[in-house]
Design a protein around this motif. Structure first.
Motif, PDB file in Angstrom:
ATOM      1  N   TYR A 102       0.832  -1.101  -0.013  1.00  0.00           N
ATOM      2  CA  TYR A 102      -0.003   0.020   0.002  1.00  0.00           C
ATOM      3  C   TYR A 102       0.792   1.321   0.091  1.00  0.00           C
ATOM      4  O   TYR A 102       1.910   1.321   0.448  1.00  0.00           O
ATOM      5  N   ARG A 103       0.317   2.343  -0.762  1.00  0.00           N
ATOM      6  CA  ARG A 103       1.107   3.740  -0.583  1.00  0.00           C
ATOM      7  C   ARG A 103       0.105   4.513   0.170  1.00  0.00           C
ATOM      8  O   ARG A 103      -0.915   4.718   0.225  1.00  0.00           O
ATOM      9  N   GLY A 124      -4.056   0.853  -2.340  1.00  0.00           N
ATOM     10  CA  GLY A 124      -3.554  -0.580  -2.626  1.00  0.00           C
ATOM     11  C   GLY A 124      -2.490  -0.200  -4.161  1.00  0.00           C
ATOM     12  O   GLY A 124      -2.813   0.706  -4.688  1.00  0.00           O
ATOM     13  N   MET A 125      -1.310  -0.744  -4.019  1.00  0.00           N
ATOM     14  CA  MET A 125      -0.572  -0.473  -5.316  1.00  0.00           C
ATOM     15  C   MET A 125      -0.823  -1.669  -6.273  1.00  0.00           C
ATOM     16  O   MET A 125      -0.846  -2.607  -5.866  1.00  0.00           O
ATOM     17  N   PHE A 126      -0.889  -1.333  -7.587  1.00  0.00           N
ATOM     18  CA  PHE A 126      -1.240  -2.208  -8.475  1.00  0.00           C
ATOM     19  C   PHE A 126      -0.108  -2.291  -9.655  1.00  0.00           C
ATOM     20  O   PHE A 126       0.436  -1.192 -10.022  1.00  0.00           O
ATOM     21  N   CYS A 127       0.159  -3.569  -9.993  1.00  0.00           N
ATOM     22  CA  CYS A 127       1.374  -3.895 -10.867  1.00  0.00           C
ATOM     23  C   CYS A 127       0.796  -4.111 -12.230  1.00  0.00           C
ATOM     24  O   CYS A 127      -0.236  -4.871 -12.169  1.00  0.00           O
TER      25      CYS A 127
END
Length: 134
Positions: A102-103, A124-127
């Motif tokens: 998370y950021r 949430g960070m998504f790739c």
């Protein structure tokens, strides 16, 4: 035989109380008082104003007090446990960090009447995978 009138008393009017109506300290059973809190406080229901009723037993239906607005640790916000400490007062800003994956959505979290802002504190960070076709 004499009867004793049942009353409720406003025990202390703190600086968090902006106003109370009617302006008296003792209330008979069945009477009520409206308490209005200052800008930095609220009653237990998180409202700035509430009416309290003197009961037949000489007790208030709820304690007629204003409490200073505070923000607790932001549960379910994916904030790292060590980054925001204890209860914070209204307007207080704190640096924070998020759990892995998370950021932070801002540099600092601010305690407001509605809890911590920004909301959410962490996202949430998504790739993303880039597929190149030849």
């Amino acid at each position: 035989m004499s009867c004793t009138e049942i009353t409720c008393e406003l025990k202390s009017i703190t600086p968090e109380v902006k106003n109370f109506k009617p302006q008296k300290k003792k209330f008979k059973a069945g009477e009520s008082v409206e308490i209005t809190c200052s800008e930095k406080a609220w009653v237990f229901t998180k409202e700035t104003s509430k009416t309290f009723m003197c009961q037949d037993n000489g007790e208030w239906d709820h304690e007629p007090v204003c409490q200073e607005i505070t923000c607790e640790y932001p549960h379910d916000q994916h904030v790292s446990r060590s980054s925001i400490s204890g209860e914070s007062k209204l307007g207080e800003k704190q640096s924070y960090s998020c759990e892995e994956g998370y950021r932070e959505t801002a540099e600092k979290a601010t305690c407001t009447r509605d809890g911590w802002t920004p909301n959410p504190l962490c996202t949430g960070m998504f790739c993303c995978e880039i597929l190149i076709s030849f």
